[in-house]
Structure formats: C-alpha cells, structure tokens
Design a protein around this motif. Sequence first.
Motif, PDB file in Angstrom:
ATOM      1  N   SER A  93       0.814  -1.223   0.000  1.00  0.00           N
ATOM      2  CA  SER A  93       0.000   0.000   0.000  1.00  0.00           C
ATOM      3  C   SER A  93       0.842   1.265   0.000  1.00  0.00           C
ATOM      4  O   SER A  93       0.372   2.329  -0.410  1.00  0.00           O
ATOM      5  CB  SER A  93      -0.931   0.011   1.215  1.00  0.00           C
ATOM      6  OG  SER A  93      -0.217   0.285   2.424  1.00  0.00           O
ATOM      7  N   MET A  96       1.200   3.287  -3.226  1.00  0.00           N
ATOM      8  CA  MET A  96       0.018   3.908  -3.830  1.00  0.00           C
ATOM      9  C   MET A  96      -0.029   5.400  -3.532  1.00  0.00           C
ATOM     10  O   MET A  96       0.381   5.860  -2.458  1.00  0.00           O
ATOM     11  CB  MET A  96      -1.256   3.247  -3.288  1.00  0.00           C
ATOM     12  CG  MET A  96      -1.396   1.772  -3.609  1.00  0.00           C
ATOM     13  SD  MET A  96      -2.909   1.064  -2.915  1.00  0.00           S
ATOM     14  CE  MET A  96      -4.151   2.016  -3.822  1.00  0.00           C
ATOM     15  N   ASP A 100      -5.404   7.629  -4.358  1.00  0.00           N
ATOM     16  CA  ASP A 100      -5.817   6.281  -4.774  1.00  0.00           C
ATOM     17  C   ASP A 100      -6.054   5.400  -3.562  1.00  0.00           C
ATOM     18  O   ASP A 100      -6.997   4.590  -3.543  1.00  0.00           O
ATOM     19  CB  ASP A 100      -4.752   5.654  -5.677  1.00  0.00           C
ATOM     20  CG  ASP A 100      -4.574   6.389  -6.988  1.00  0.00           C
ATOM     21  OD1 ASP A 100      -5.544   7.050  -7.426  1.00  0.00           O
ATOM     22  OD2 ASP A 100      -3.468   6.327  -7.565  1.00  0.00           O
ATOM     23  N   LEU A 101      -5.209   5.540  -2.563  1.00  0.00           N
ATOM     24  CA  LEU A 101      -5.366   4.762  -1.342  1.00  0.00           C
ATOM     25  C   LEU A 101      -6.669   5.115  -0.640  1.00  0.00           C
ATOM     26  O   LEU A 101      -7.398   4.241  -0.154  1.00  0.00           O
ATOM     27  CB  LEU A 101      -4.176   5.011  -0.416  1.00  0.00           C
ATOM     28  CG  LEU A 101      -4.158   4.256   0.916  1.00  0.00           C
ATOM     29  CD1 LEU A 101      -4.099   2.751   0.681  1.00  0.00           C
ATOM     30  CD2 LEU A 101      -2.980   4.710   1.756  1.00  0.00           C
ATOM     31  N   GLN A 103      -9.374   6.243  -1.995  1.00  0.00           N
ATOM     32  CA  GLN A 103     -10.488   5.723  -2.781  1.00  0.00           C
ATOM     33  C   GLN A 103     -10.628   4.212  -2.596  1.00  0.00           C
ATOM     34  O   GLN A 103     -11.738   3.687  -2.497  1.00  0.00           O
ATOM     35  CB  GLN A 103     -10.280   6.054  -4.258  1.00  0.00           C
ATOM     36  CG  GLN A 103     -11.455   5.660  -5.151  1.00  0.00           C
ATOM     37  CD  GLN A 103     -11.258   6.122  -6.578  1.00  0.00           C
ATOM     38  OE1 GLN A 103     -10.262   6.760  -6.920  1.00  0.00           O
ATOM     39  NE2 GLN A 103     -12.234   5.807  -7.434  1.00  0.00           N
ATOM     40  N   GLN A 104      -9.521   3.496  -2.552  1.00  0.00           N
ATOM     41  CA  GLN A 104      -9.560   2.047  -2.408  1.00  0.00           C
ATOM     42  C   GLN A 104      -9.979   1.627  -1.013  1.00  0.00           C
ATOM     43  O   GLN A 104     -10.660   0.617  -0.820  1.00  0.00           O
ATOM     44  CB  GLN A 104      -8.185   1.450  -2.736  1.00  0.00           C
ATOM     45  CG  GLN A 104      -8.085  -0.046  -2.481  1.00  0.00           C
ATOM     46  CD  GLN A 104      -6.688  -0.586  -2.758  1.00  0.00           C
ATOM     47  OE1 GLN A 104      -6.251  -0.616  -3.905  1.00  0.00           O
ATOM     48  NE2 GLN A 104      -5.988  -1.008  -1.701  1.00  0.00           N
TER      49      GLN A 104
END
Length: 399
Positions: A93, A96, A100-101, A103-104
């Motif tokens: 992780s 990232m 993006d992190l 959102q994921q």
Amino acid sequence: MSVRVLPTTPADWKLESKSLVCKSIHEYGLACSGSGITREQFILLRTLWVKRSKYQLYGSDRSNWMDNSSFKAAQAFLSSSTIAPTWKQFLKSTGMHPSDLEQQGYDGLHTFSLVRYHQAQSQGLSSEENNSAKVDMSPIAKRTRNRLKQRIAAQSSPTPGPKLTGLEQDLGVLDITDPPPSQPPTTPDRGGSNVLPMTATPTPGDFSSPFEDPGIFKAIQDEQIVNTALIEYLNALAIHCKDLKANWTLHRLPLVTRDNQREKIYEARVDGYLRRRRDGKPLAVIEVKPFTRTRKPDDIRMQESAQMAAWINQYQPSNTDLEGNIKRLLISQDRHQIYLNFAVFDADYVDYICDKQGINYDKNSFLWMYEYGPFDVGNQSDMSMLGELVLGYTLGESR
C-alpha cells in the motif's frame, strides 16, 4: 554572504570554538538568556553531525548500531510470524498515491490501517516552516545572579575563565523574571516567569497563548499528524512482538540538563519515546516536524543535539556502559520522511555534559550524531528496510 555549515570534524569544531568566551554549556546557560538554541550554545554542546545514506545503514554500517542476531530476529518476525501477511499488504500500500489509497480504502491492512491513513495525511502537508518550540535555553531568573558569581569565584584553573568582566554588577540590577510581552510563557518551574507582581491587576493582555498565532496553531495541528503517523508505525511493528520488552508512547518526555549543583541549565522535550517496561527507562526518543528537513536542516540538527545532550545528562549511562562507547537513537519524522539518528559518545563526554567538577575543558570530547535517511513513507523499499532496522535495534536494546 556565505552560510556556515555545522562542524562535522573535531578540527572544524576547534576552529569555531576559539571565538567563544564560555568554556561549557553550563557557563553559557548561567550568563545568557533567550528561548531556543543559539549557534554558540550548539557549539558548546560539542556535537558533530555526520550524514550517511539509508543504504549504508542497512548494509555496511548496521553492525555499528545493532547486533546481527537482533536484526535477524526482526527479519524473521516480519516475514514469518502471524503479522507477516498484514506487513506485506502494508508495504504494498505504501506505493500507492494517497488519493488512490483513500479511494480504495484500508481493507486488509488491519494493524496498519491507521498507520497508512496518517502517513498519507503527512504526505499532503504544506510543509510550512512554523513549528512548536521544543528547547528552552532561557536561564532561571532566581538563580542567575548568585550562581554565576559562585561559579566564577570557584574557578581555580590556571587557564583563564570566561571574560565576564562587569557581568556580576549587571546581574545585580538586571531583572529577567518577567519576559517581554511578546515572549510566550515558559514552563511553570522556570523561576516564576508567569507570575504577575503582587501589586499588578491582571488584564486580558497579561496572558497570551501560542494558539492565537494562526501559523503556530496550524503547525501544531500538522505536527500532531506527523507524530501520530510515526508512533502508530512504530507501535504496529512492535505490538505483536512478544520478545520486545518495551512500548512506544506519545508522552512528551521533558529532559532537563543540570549542572553539578543540580541547577537547571535548559529543558528539552521530545515527542515520544520507547519506554522499557521493567523500569520506565527511555531506550529511544522521537522528534517530529511538519516540514521537510531540507527546509531548516541546521536548526533541526541543533535542536536534536540539545535533546540528545539533555537525555544523556538526565539519564546517565551506567558504570558498565561507560567502559566503552555508548550509543543512543533519536528517530525523526520530518513531514513524510523518517531519519534514524544514532548518537555515540564516551565517558569523557558524559563528564562534560553532566558538569563533573574538576574536568579539563581543553580535553575535547564529542557527541557524534550519525544521520541516516530519508526513509520515505510512500516508498515500499524504504518502509521495508526501516521496519527491519527499527525492530532489530529495539529488540537488542530492550533485553
């Protein structure tokens, strides 16, 4: 105008120290005022900084700071214990982008979920230069007049002492009990600098708070994000490791440097430390900043020097430790970058910083600070190396 770099060798230090009037930080602390560390005070701390890369620490230099068995134990724990799958997910992780992190989400990170959350926040800070004060070098008003006279009178060395002609008389009329209105209050035990005269009537203007300054308020907020990110990372590494006999704490440990009469010279505070369970002894300390180290490198190193010296003064090494070189660790996180600062010193430096009576000030002893980094919280390789190094060091120290 050329910018003077901090001395990195004994020869550099000796050249700059020639212009100083005082022989030790203890004399300077008695004679001078002002919060924050000056360059002269830094020189009197006798600290030499050496910058090294993170790859040198992970490779050739590692054996200087930790035993190989502890390092191998850390590697085994992170790769084969019950935490191993989570550790791998965490490392994945770190590569990232924070958006993006976000959102994921943080599913699968478990112990490291909050670590990544706050690390991502630290990556997004504005890197402003304001920061909260950590070192108070101001003298104690009630002791300054008499203690300075006593120290000067007690000097019997054939080497001339500090040239403080007339200072004793000046101290007779100088009252530094009350700071200027613009100066923030110091800690309550520093000679009553927050106490109003009995005849004065308190008004709203008599009291000030650093939170009134928007820049300082924001810096404190940002610093708390960085501090939380670092403490959570260190605790996530340690919390499941039963062989580690210590805990990381957010307690802002006050470290007080005193002279041989037990009078306070200055106070430094750190943002947390590794506390050994059986006796509460600090095994490593941490220091954070909401901006990158490159913005104010010398200011940061001078402050960290004062913190390390105060730690040595307050928690003096045992007689067994004094038989050789002693090492200690200060972990720094400046915004999203982490540094491991290893200190090494000997018995002569302990005598100096603890103001042992009868020592020869011309016998130079130094506090060497080896700075390794930066380790980027957004870099998978960096976080992997750092985890093994920190856990390996702390396993060895907590035995």
